[in-house]
Design a protein around this motif. Sequence first.
Motif, PDB file in Angstrom:
ATOM      1  N   LEU A 183      20.551  38.414  28.999  1.00 14.13           N
ATOM      2  CA  LEU A 183      21.461  39.576  29.214  1.00 14.13           C
ATOM      3  C   LEU A 183      22.021  39.827  30.755  1.00 14.13           C
ATOM      4  O   LEU A 183      22.899  40.631  30.778  1.00 14.13           O
ATOM      5  N   THR A 184      21.312  38.832  31.648  1.00 19.37           N
ATOM      6  CA  THR A 184      21.642  38.905  33.026  1.00 19.37           C
ATOM      7  C   THR A 184      22.851  37.992  33.312  1.00 19.37           C
ATOM      8  O   THR A 184      23.003  37.623  34.526  1.00 19.37           O
ATOM      9  N   VAL A 185      23.266  37.231  32.446  1.00 22.31           N
ATOM     10  CA  VAL A 185      24.217  36.205  32.316  1.00 22.31           C
ATOM     11  C   VAL A 185      25.436  36.323  33.552  1.00 22.31           C
ATOM     12  O   VAL A 185      26.025  35.471  34.135  1.00 22.31           O
ATOM     13  N   ASP A 186      25.745  37.750  33.209  1.00 22.74           N
ATOM     14  CA  ASP A 186      26.766  38.195  33.905  1.00 22.74           C
ATOM     15  C   ASP A 186      26.711  38.763  35.407  1.00 22.74           C
ATOM     16  O   ASP A 186      27.480  39.308  35.901  1.00 22.74           O
ATOM     17  N   ASP A 187      25.091  38.891  35.649  1.00 22.89           N
ATOM     18  CA  ASP A 187      24.974  39.339  37.151  1.00 22.89           C
ATOM     19  C   ASP A 187      25.655  38.405  38.143  1.00 22.89           C
ATOM     20  O   ASP A 187      25.790  39.127  39.236  1.00 22.89           O
ATOM     21  N   VAL A 188      25.568  37.176  38.050  1.00 23.11           N
ATOM     22  CA  VAL A 188      26.154  36.045  39.171  1.00 23.11           C
ATOM     23  C   VAL A 188      27.473  36.913  39.520  1.00 23.11           C
ATOM     24  O   VAL A 188      28.068  36.783  40.615  1.00 23.11           O
ATOM     25  N   LEU A 189      28.470  36.871  38.368  1.00 24.62           N
ATOM     26  CA  LEU A 189      29.739  37.167  38.338  1.00 24.62           C
ATOM     27  C   LEU A 189      29.887  38.271  38.763  1.00 24.62           C
ATOM     28  O   LEU A 189      30.932  38.725  39.664  1.00 24.62           O
ATOM     29  N   LEU A 190      29.357  39.542  38.535  1.00 26.89           N
ATOM     30  CA  LEU A 190      29.451  40.702  39.059  1.00 26.89           C
ATOM     31  C   LEU A 190      29.116  41.059  40.518  1.00 26.89           C
ATOM     32  O   LEU A 190      29.772  41.469  41.230  1.00 26.89           O
ATOM     33  N   ALA A 191      27.994  40.261  40.971  1.00 27.55           N
ATOM     34  CA  ALA A 191      27.726  40.049  42.430  1.00 27.55           C
ATOM     35  C   ALA A 191      29.049  39.363  43.180  1.00 27.55           C
ATOM     36  O   ALA A 191      29.157  40.099  44.307  1.00 27.55           O
ATOM     37  N   ARG A 192      29.575  38.687  42.763  1.00 23.80           N
ATOM     38  CA  ARG A 192      30.595  37.915  43.204  1.00 23.80           C
ATOM     39  C   ARG A 192      31.931  38.758  43.382  1.00 23.80           C
ATOM     40  O   ARG A 192      32.692  38.700  44.272  1.00 23.80           O
ATOM     41  N   PHE A 193      32.073  39.606  42.570  1.00 26.93           N
ATOM     42  CA  PHE A 193      33.153  40.577  42.327  1.00 26.93           C
ATOM     43  C   PHE A 193      32.880  41.925  42.735  1.00 26.93           C
ATOM     44  O   PHE A 193      33.758  42.687  42.369  1.00 26.93           O
ATOM     45  N   LYS A 194      31.760  42.319  43.281  1.00 29.14           N
ATOM     46  CA  LYS A 194      31.499  43.578  43.583  1.00 29.14           C
ATOM     47  C   LYS A 194      32.450  44.289  44.423  1.00 29.14           C
ATOM     48  O   LYS A 194      32.671  45.726  44.459  1.00 29.14           O
ATOM     49  N   ASP A 195      33.249  43.675  45.374  1.00 23.67           N
ATOM     50  CA  ASP A 195      34.150  44.318  46.283  1.00 23.67           C
ATOM     51  C   ASP A 195      35.595  44.239  45.325  1.00 23.67           C
ATOM     52  O   ASP A 195      36.520  44.632  46.030  1.00 23.67           O
ATOM     53  N   ALA A 196      35.878  43.732  44.462  1.00 22.47           N
ATOM     54  CA  ALA A 196      36.997  43.701  43.670  1.00 22.47           C
ATOM     55  C   ALA A 196      37.013  44.047  42.171  1.00 22.47           C
ATOM     56  O   ALA A 196      37.178  43.206  41.417  1.00 22.47           O
ATOM     57  N   PRO A 197      36.589  45.206  41.878  1.00 23.61           N
ATOM     58  CA  PRO A 197      36.173  45.536  40.449  1.00 23.61           C
ATOM     59  C   PRO A 197      37.556  45.482  39.629  1.00 23.61           C
ATOM     60  O   PRO A 197      37.157  45.009  38.476  1.00 23.61           O
ATOM     61  N   ASP A 198      38.631  45.568  40.158  1.00 22.81           N
ATOM     62  CA  ASP A 198      39.889  45.299  39.278  1.00 22.81           C
ATOM     63  C   ASP A 198      40.032  43.919  38.883  1.00 22.81           C
ATOM     64  O   ASP A 198      40.264  43.838  37.638  1.00 22.81           O
ATOM     65  N   THR A 199      39.686  42.851  39.700  1.00 19.42           N
ATOM     66  CA  THR A 199      39.926  41.533  39.526  1.00 19.42           C
ATOM     67  C   THR A 199      38.716  41.223  38.218  1.00 19.42           C
ATOM     68  O   THR A 199      38.603  40.280  37.515  1.00 19.42           O
ATOM     69  N   TYR A 200      37.649  41.889  38.625  1.00 23.07           N
ATOM     70  CA  TYR A 200      36.454  41.590  37.729  1.00 23.07           C
ATOM     71  C   TYR A 200      36.739  42.051  36.328  1.00 23.07           C
ATOM     72  O   TYR A 200      36.353  41.438  35.319  1.00 23.07           O
ATOM     73  N   LYS A 201      37.328  43.246  36.206  1.00 24.79           N
ATOM     74  CA  LYS A 201      37.483  43.653  34.787  1.00 24.79           C
ATOM     75  C   LYS A 201      38.617  42.953  34.077  1.00 24.79           C
ATOM     76  O   LYS A 201      38.472  42.821  33.032  1.00 24.79           O
ATOM     77  N   SER A 202      39.675  42.502  35.040  1.00 25.65           N
ATOM     78  CA  SER A 202      40.751  41.483  34.409  1.00 25.65           C
ATOM     79  C   SER A 202      39.941  40.270  33.880  1.00 25.65           C
ATOM     80  O   SER A 202      40.279  39.623  32.861  1.00 25.65           O
ATOM     81  N   LEU A 203      39.174  39.776  34.627  1.00 26.53           N
ATOM     82  CA  LEU A 203      38.371  38.435  34.392  1.00 26.53           C
ATOM     83  C   LEU A 203      37.591  38.598  33.076  1.00 26.53           C
ATOM     84  O   LEU A 203      37.669  37.786  32.157  1.00 26.53           O
ATOM     85  N   LEU A 204      36.806  39.580  33.361  1.00 21.99           N
ATOM     86  CA  LEU A 204      36.067  40.154  31.941  1.00 21.99           C
ATOM     87  C   LEU A 204      36.735  40.222  30.820  1.00 21.99           C
ATOM     88  O   LEU A 204      36.587  39.530  29.598  1.00 21.99           O
TER      89      LEU A 204
END
Length: 389
Positions: A183-204
């Motif tokens: 369940l924590t598989v996305d934590d690495v990605l989230l940590a990397r994009f914590k300052d760019a929530p919009d990019t994270y959202k698009s990427l997701l």
Amino acid sequence: MWLFWLIVIVAVVLYLLRKSNTSSGSSTASSSNLKIAVSSHSEMGDLETKVGFLPTSDGGFQIGPNLPIPLTLYGLDQADAAKLVAALEQGREYEIGEWFNHLVAQKNVQCKELVDWLAYAKPTIKRLVDLKRLASSEWEAATALDKEDLLAEFQNAAVEELALRPGFIETARTILFEEPNDLTVDDVLLARFKDAPDTYKSLLYAISAGPRVQVAPAAEYRRKTYEELTEKGFMRRGQEIPLEDILAGMTMKRMQEIAGSDAPKKFTRKAHAVEFLMTLPDTRQRLEKTISFRELFQLKPIEGIDLEELAKAHAYSSEVSRLILRTLRAGLESQRLKESSKDWEVDGWELNSEECCPDCRKLHGKTWKRLPQKLPPFHIGCDASIEMQ
Ligand SMILES: [Zn+2]
């Protein structure tokens, strides 16, 4: 009876107000307008039903302590709980859907009532599947692949039979069988994009479609997002995409057409078709005649991240967040009914649980003279509702 009609009129006005605000895209305006409308009818009571929340002794929050079934959530903080509750009270759960989904994924939010249900459902499903396997005349002689197919069949039948489950069967299936290994598989990605929530959202969003080649014509809603992700280096486009991957996304019929008279015989397996087309010297040129490469996008591999597993985790947390919101919403509806029914003159009440689990369906059509003490939802994901007669 006049009070009832007054309530209906107020509800319609509120609905129209909310609708016009949603279409103008301003949620702040929506909530302030709503407050004005609510306070000017404060004597109605039914429009002010509170959801509320309480901290629990073990670090969680009980959402809706007075609702028919309060939900206990862990992993979120007090500000998150307050935001969730305010949105529910203002009827904005649709607007916060994406935020809440993100929160569930990011903070690995756990819902006690869901965990409790799983503790009942998982062993029950296993028992039901075992019984079906024993009763099956095909099982013993089946090949490994056929066993896999049979097992999926047994599992689906077992979910239908499960006495108590979310009414929406697809939700029950996802929650029971699609749980990601990690369940924590996305934590690495989230940590990397914590300052760019919009990019994270698009990427997701792109990730939820998986690593396959996507066709996004200019007019399509995904196109802009994909172009931005390409610019930022997360996707590749057109000619950059390996030919093999483009072919793998095509139907056999299409590949047969591209191979034309050069095909040795009719393709019967996709892998063979791809393999054959890769041996032709001019496959790219042939493709260019039938498809626009500019329309093709593909997610690039991201170092240290398993995209398939991530897509699975995303689908799972979306289902969990929707299930929580739906259950709270249904509880709020019942609570509103309870608080306002005092003012209404009605002939009686009837339970509609036709679409829920076998346990709830047993009660379908039950009637009461007065609103009963125990109101739906009766469990997490319950689709039963009480209606006026
Ligand atoms: Zn049910």
